[in-house]
Design a protein around this motif. Structure first.
Motif, PDB file in Angstrom:
ATOM      1  N   SER A   1       0.843  -1.205   0.000  1.00 44.03           N
ATOM      2  CA  SER A   1       0.000   0.000   0.000  1.00 44.03           C
ATOM      3  C   SER A   1       0.872   1.248   0.000  1.00 44.03           C
TER       4      SER A   1
ATOM      5  N   ASP B   1      -5.757  -1.344  -5.057  1.00 43.33           N
ATOM      6  CA  ASP B   1      -5.183  -1.961  -3.855  1.00 43.33           C
ATOM      7  C   ASP B   1      -6.169  -2.978  -3.288  1.00 43.33           C
ATOM      8  N   GLU B   2      -5.920  -4.253  -3.581  1.00 42.78           N
ATOM      9  CA  GLU B   2      -6.794  -5.354  -3.154  1.00 42.78           C
ATOM     10  C   GLU B   2      -8.271  -5.045  -3.369  1.00 42.78           C
TER      11      GLU B   2
HETATM   12 MG    MG Z   1      -2.185  -2.838   2.092  1.00 41.75          MG
END
Ligand code: MG
Ligand code: ATP
Lengths: 273, 262
Positions: B47, B166-167
């Motif tokens: 991240s 991000d995911e």
């Molecule tokens: Mg993360």
């Protein structure tokens, strides 16, 4: 919702008895209030209380009839000082809340100050207000303001300070300035907190105005009750209490209604406080 | 050909001189139009990498270059989507999707006058992700998967050159996830956007990406770079081929040993 089901049920079976057609949920507050008065009346009868200690509700209603004109006049006065104080609190609380919530540094710096200010019992400020402004409506308005603006500040600031960091990241990555984030996210987001705090604030505003009227005024329900008390006119004191309760409930209901109208989305979405 | 994203020997430390060193000696390059995936142990700085590329964090040392210029402030050519859809509950889905246009310098002054054109574009995007007709609903009237689709639309509305994910599918069930893989795959093919995807799902990375970066445990750096050989357009069936499973297996082994080293 229950009213709708009741109606469809009763049109399907028109022969249902009267009792089954009553909407008990919406009637309940009235019934419970009535029950309280009945209990109160019975208690006074059973203990044979003299009206100078605890007057029965019937006696209080008599007093309301008898003193209708002063009660009405003083109620309006109290409603007036409370509402003005509350209105100032809303404006100042909203402004200060936005200011405090604007940055973490301001929040950190001002928060202890505000806590310190808030723990001072506001009744202790009344003598100072009297020195500055004399007795009358001004100290009552100011006490109502001082006591009710704190929850508004805290709620608005909390709404701003708890923006999800991810939301902020998404916007900042698009080039959003602090102002954009406040306008697009912070302020709309803090509105449920703000409107929620109005219910608490209006209740406190009544406390402030009545306390001030009691010790430093010649008008208002607080003044009326304290002078009735000095003449041992206890039924009138209780009549004043009832008038306050009615005003308080009415204003609270108004605030709850405004909250519902303005921020209904917050009740239906998962964002709750 | 110059790279769209170039990260060169970057160190990023949180919270002052003695804070957490999140990434160290991080180097990676992503070409224009490429689909890159980043995988690695939890907490390794994935991240953080996202935030470095978008300019939300500026590294203490090393250089991040996006679209030819060094990143010193947030770059507005990106769109971002996280695992948490972060839709604003007081706006309809359509107004949520239009939000970036109220921010991005290039669009915010045009928005009022060209509202109709933008709304059409948003509705077209909604249709692409399978949310046709849901624009007027509020986000809390949508399921988690639907919110995530809307989130993708919001990330794409201002036609970013670079999409950072991000995911984004982490919280979804397996079927919805596979469906959204196909949505992303088609968006990438149709719009020529460059995508960097952070994920824990190695099959997701292998299915979608052209290139996979494997990161070490914290402080994160790139341990290994894989080029995914499968031809495009890829069908979900590619996941049942032997080569695919071998690749997933290899990635799995690399991450497992990266965790042990830490
Ligand atoms: Mg993360
Ligand atoms: N704002 C912050 N302040 C201080 N430390 C942080 C901050 N954000 C992340 N870190 C630290 O930096 C390291 C890397 O964090 P990061 O969020 O980039 O990991 P990640 O690879 O995305 O993890 P995950 O896979 O669990 O999402 C972690 O050790 C974390 O504790």
């Amino acid at each position: 919702m229950s009213a709708v089901t009741e109606n469809t049920a009763s049109s399907a079976a028109p022969a249902r008895p009267l009792l089954a057609r009553v909407n008990w949920t919406s009637l309940a507050p009235w019934l419970y209030t009535l029950g309280l008065f009945v209990l109160w009346e019975l208690l006074v009868m059973a203990l044979d209380m003299p009206p100078t200690i605890l007057p029965a509700p019937t006696r209080v209603f008599e007093a309301i009839m008898q003193y209708w004109s002063p009660i009405w006049k003083n109620s309006l006065q109290t409603l007036y000082t409370t509402t003005v104080g509350f209105a100032i609190a809303v404006a100042a609380g909203l402004a200060l809340g936005l200011f405090v919530g604007w940055s973490k540094t301001i929040y950190a710096g001002l928060y202890p100050l505000m806590i310190g200010f808030n723990v001072i019992p506001k009744v202790a400020l009344v003598p100072i207000l009297v020195i500055w402004f004399g007795i009358g409506a001004v100290p009552a308005v100011l006490t109502a303001f001082l006591i009710s603006f704190f929850p508004i500040v805290v709620n608005v600031a909390t709404g701003l300070a708890t923006i999800e960091p991810e939301t902020e990241d998404v916007l900042r990555a698009l080039g959003a300035k602090k102002m954009d984030i406040m306008l697009k996210v912070g302020i709309p987001r803090s509105m449920p907190y703000f409107f929620g705090s109005l219910k608490i604030a209006i209740t406190l505003a009544f406390v402030g105005s009545v306390v001030s009227e009691t010790v430093a005024s010649n008008y208002g329900l607080g003044y009326m009750m304290s002078s009735a008390q000095s003449q041992f006119n206890v039924p009138l004191v209780f009549a004043g209490l009832l008038a306050l309760a009615v005003e308080g409930i009415a204003m609270y209901a108004l605030m709850a209604w405004i909250e519902m109208r303005m921020t209904g989305w917050a009740h239906r979405s998962s964002m709750s406080h | 050909m110059p790279h769209l994203v170039s990260i060169d020997n970057v160190d990023m430390r949180y919270g002052g001189v003695n804070g957490t060193l999140a990434v160290s000696g991080l180097t990676m390059k992503v070409d224009k139009g490429e689909f890159a995936a980043v995988v690695g142990p939890s907490g390794c700085g994935k991240s953080t990498l996202m935030k470095l590329v978008t300019g939300l964090h500026i590294p203490q040392s090393g250089v991040v270059i996006v679209a030819g210029s060094q990143v010193t402030e947030p770059v507005s050519i990106v769109g971002m989507a996280f695992q948490n859809p972060t839709m604003l509950p007081w706006r309809t889905t359509l107004d949520n999707i239009l939000l970036p246009l109220e921010i991005v310098e290039k669009h915010r002054h045009r928005l009022r006058a060209h509202k109709k054109e933008y709304v059409e574009k948003a509705e077209h995007l909604l249709e692409t992700v399978g949310l046709k007709g849901f624009g007027s609903k509020f986000p809390w009237q949508l399921s988690g998967g639907m919110q995530q689709r809307a989130n993708l639309c919001r990330a794409l509305i201002h036609e970013p050159e670079l999409l950072m994910l991000d995911e984004p599918f982490g919280a979804l069930d397996a079927f919805t996830r596979e469906e959204l893989w196909c949505v992303i795959r088609d968006l990438h093919a149709a719009q020529g956007v460059t995508i960097i995807l952070v994920t824990h799902d190695l099959r997701e990375a292998t299915f979608l990406a052209d290139r996979i970066f494997v990161m070490s445990a914290r402080p994160g750096r790139v341990l290994k770079e894989h080029v995914v050989p499968f031809a495009r357009p890829r069908d979900l069936d590619v996941m049942y081929e032997k080569g695919f499973n071998d690749m997933v297996h290899e990635l799995h082994g690399e991450i497992a040993s990266a965790r042990v080293v830490a």
